[in-house]
Design an enzyme around this catalytic site. Structure first.
Site, short mmCIF file in Angstrom:
data_model
loop_
_atom_site.label_atom_id
_atom_site.label_comp_id
_atom_site.label_asym_id
_atom_site.label_seq_id
_atom_site.Cartn_x
_atom_site.Cartn_y
_atom_site.Cartn_z
N LYS A 53 -1.43 -45.18 50.94
CA LYS A 53 -0.39 -44.40 51.62
C LYS A 53 0.95 -45.13 51.56
O LYS A 53 1.98 -44.52 51.26
CB LYS A 53 -0.78 -44.14 53.08
CG LYS A 53 -1.94 -43.14 53.21
CD LYS A 53 -2.46 -42.99 54.64
CE LYS A 53 -3.69 -42.09 54.62
NZ LYS A 53 -4.25 -41.78 55.93
N GLN A 97 -4.70 -44.53 61.53
CA GLN A 97 -5.79 -44.31 60.58
C GLN A 97 -7.13 -44.19 61.32
O GLN A 97 -7.44 -44.99 62.20
CB GLN A 97 -5.83 -45.47 59.57
CG GLN A 97 -6.83 -45.31 58.45
CD GLN A 97 -6.50 -44.16 57.49
OE1 GLN A 97 -5.36 -43.73 57.37
NE2 GLN A 97 -7.50 -43.67 56.82
N ASP A 120 0.19 -36.48 60.26
CA ASP A 120 -1.20 -36.28 59.88
C ASP A 120 -1.65 -34.83 60.14
O ASP A 120 -2.64 -34.37 59.59
CB ASP A 120 -2.07 -37.17 60.77
CG ASP A 120 -2.85 -38.20 60.01
OD1 ASP A 120 -2.92 -38.10 58.78
OD2 ASP A 120 -3.42 -39.09 60.67
N1 GUN Z 1 -9.24 -41.10 57.76
C1 GUN Z 1 -9.68 -40.38 56.71
N2 GUN Z 1 -8.77 -39.43 56.39
C2 GUN Z 1 -7.74 -39.56 57.26
C3 GUN Z 1 -6.52 -38.86 57.44
O1 GUN Z 1 -6.17 -37.91 56.72
N3 GUN Z 1 -5.75 -39.29 58.46
C4 GUN Z 1 -6.11 -40.33 59.26
N4 GUN Z 1 -5.27 -40.69 60.25
N5 GUN Z 1 -7.24 -40.99 59.13
C5 GUN Z 1 -8.05 -40.60 58.13
#
Ligand code: GUN
Length: 297
Positions: A53, A97, A120
Site C-alpha cells: 500500500k 490494517q 478503507d
Molecule cells: N486486511 C485484509 N484486507 C484488508 C483491507 O482491505 N483493509 C484493511 N484495513 N485490512 C485488511
C-alpha cells in the site's frame, strides 16, 4: 474455451495513472493527499500488504506513513492513536490494517476511524451508504472487482452475478455494489455461503462468478458455466517445496481447470490484489478532494 486473463496488475496501473493525475491537480491547489496506515504487530501477510500500500502511494506521488504499533498495544492506546490521526488535518485517509490481535475489539477500532477519513470503506456509515446507493467511501476490494469488470469489458448490468462468500470485508459489500442501480451494478445477485446446500447449483448459473471463500481450489471446473467470467478474490498460501519461501499463493478457484471453461478469469497473484490497493489510493484522493461527493466515479 480458453479463458482470457483479466490482468489486475495492468488495470491497477491504469487506475494509479488516473490517481497520479489527480494528485498533480491537487498539488496545484496546494493540497497534498496523505494516507496514514496503522500496522499492529508483525503478522507477515499484513506486513506485506501494508508495504504494498505504501509503495503504491509513493508511486502516485502521495504522502503516506506506516505507524507501527506493538502487538500488545492496549485497546485504549490504539483508540488514542486513531483519534490523533482523525484530528490531524495532514492525514486525509486513515486505515488500520486488519486482522487485529485477539485482545483488541476490531469493531470499535473500525468504528473509531472517522467516516470522512475511512478510505478503507469499512466504517458502518460508509457500508450503509454503499448499500443505500449514497455517496460514501466504497470498500476497496469490492470496488476493485467492479472496476476490473468494467475496465475489462464485462459490465455486470443485466448479468447474473453469483458471489460465493459473505464476509463484511468483501462478500457483503460486493453483493451490495452489484445490485445498485448505477454504473458497475444492475446485476441480478445471488450470494452463496457456508449455509448454502449444493453451491454448484447456483455457481453453474452464474454469468459472473466471484469466489471469496478463503479456501484454495473451492471452485472446480464442474461448478462453472461454459463462457462465465470468473473473479478470484481468494489469497491462500500453500506449501510449495520448489519455492525459496516454501510456499506460494493461490486463489479459491482451481485456475487450470476453470480457465479451460471460462471466457475470462483473474489470476492469483496479479488479479484482485493490486486493484484493492489502487482503489485505496483512489479513495484517498477523493478524501483530499473534499470527500466522495466531490467527484464522479
Ligand atoms: N486486511 C485484509 N484486507 C484488508 C483491507 O482491505 N483493509 C484493511 N484495513 N485490512 C485488511
Amino acid at each position: 474455451m480458453t479463458a482470457k486473463i483479466i490482468d489486475g496488475t495492468a488495470i491497477a496501473q491504469q487506475v494509479r495513472d488516473e490517481v497520479a493525475e489527480r494528485v498533480r491537480t491537487l498539488a496545484t491547489r496546494g493540497v497534498e493527499p496523505g494516507l496514514a496506515v496503522v500496522l499492529v504487530g508483525e503478522n507477515p501477510a499484513s506486513v506485506s500488504y501494508v508495504r504494498g500500500k505504501t509503495r503504491d502511494a509513493a508511486a502516485v506521488g502521495m504522502r503516506s506513513e506506516t505507524i507501527r504499533v506493538p502487538a500488545d498495544v492496549s485497546q485504549e492506546e490504539l483508540l488514542r492513536l486513531v483519534n490523533e490521526l482523525n484530528e490531524n488535518p495532514g492525514w486525509h485517509g486513515v486505515l488500520v490494517q486488519l486482522p487485529l490481535p485477539d485482545h483488541i475489539d476490531e469493531r470499535s477500532i473500525t468504528e473509531a476511524v472517522m467516516p470522512e477519513k475511512d478510505v478503507d470503506g469499512l466504517h458502518p456509515v460508509n457500508v450503509g451508504r454503499l448499500f443505500r446507493g449514497e455517496p460514501g467511501f466504497l470498500s476497496c476490494t469490492p470496488h476493485g472487482v467492479i472496476q476490473m469488470l468494467l475496465r475489462s469489458g464485462h459490465d455486470p448490468a443485466g448479468k447474473h452475478a453469483v458471489v460465493c462468500g459473505r464476509s463484511n470485508l468483501v462478500g457483503k459489500p460486493l453483493a451490495g455494489l452489484l445490485m445498485q442501480k448505477r454504473r458497475g451494478g444492475n446485476a441480478t445477485v445471488t450470494v452463496c455461503h457456508t449455509g448454502t446446500p449444493d453451491i454448484a447449483t447456483y455457481t453453474r448459473q452464474a454469468d459472473i462468478l466471484i469466489a471469496v471463500m478463503g479456501r484454495p481450489g473451492t471452485i472446480a471446473a464442474d461448478m462453472v458455466r461454459e463462457g462465465a467470467v470468473v473473479i478470484d478474490v481468494g489469497v491462500n498460501a500453500i506449501p510449495d517445496a520448489t519455492k525459496k519461501s516454501g510456499q506460494r499463493l493461490v486463489g479459491d478457484v482451481d485456475f487450470d481447470s476453470v480457465a479451460q471453461k471460462a471466457a475470462a478469469i483473474t489470476p492469483v497473484p496479479g488479479g484482485v490484489g493490486p486493484m484493492t490497493r489502487a482503489m485505496l489510493l483512489w479513495n484517498t484522493v477523493l478524501a483530499a478532494s473534499g470527500g466522495p461527493e466531490s467527484l464522479d466515479r
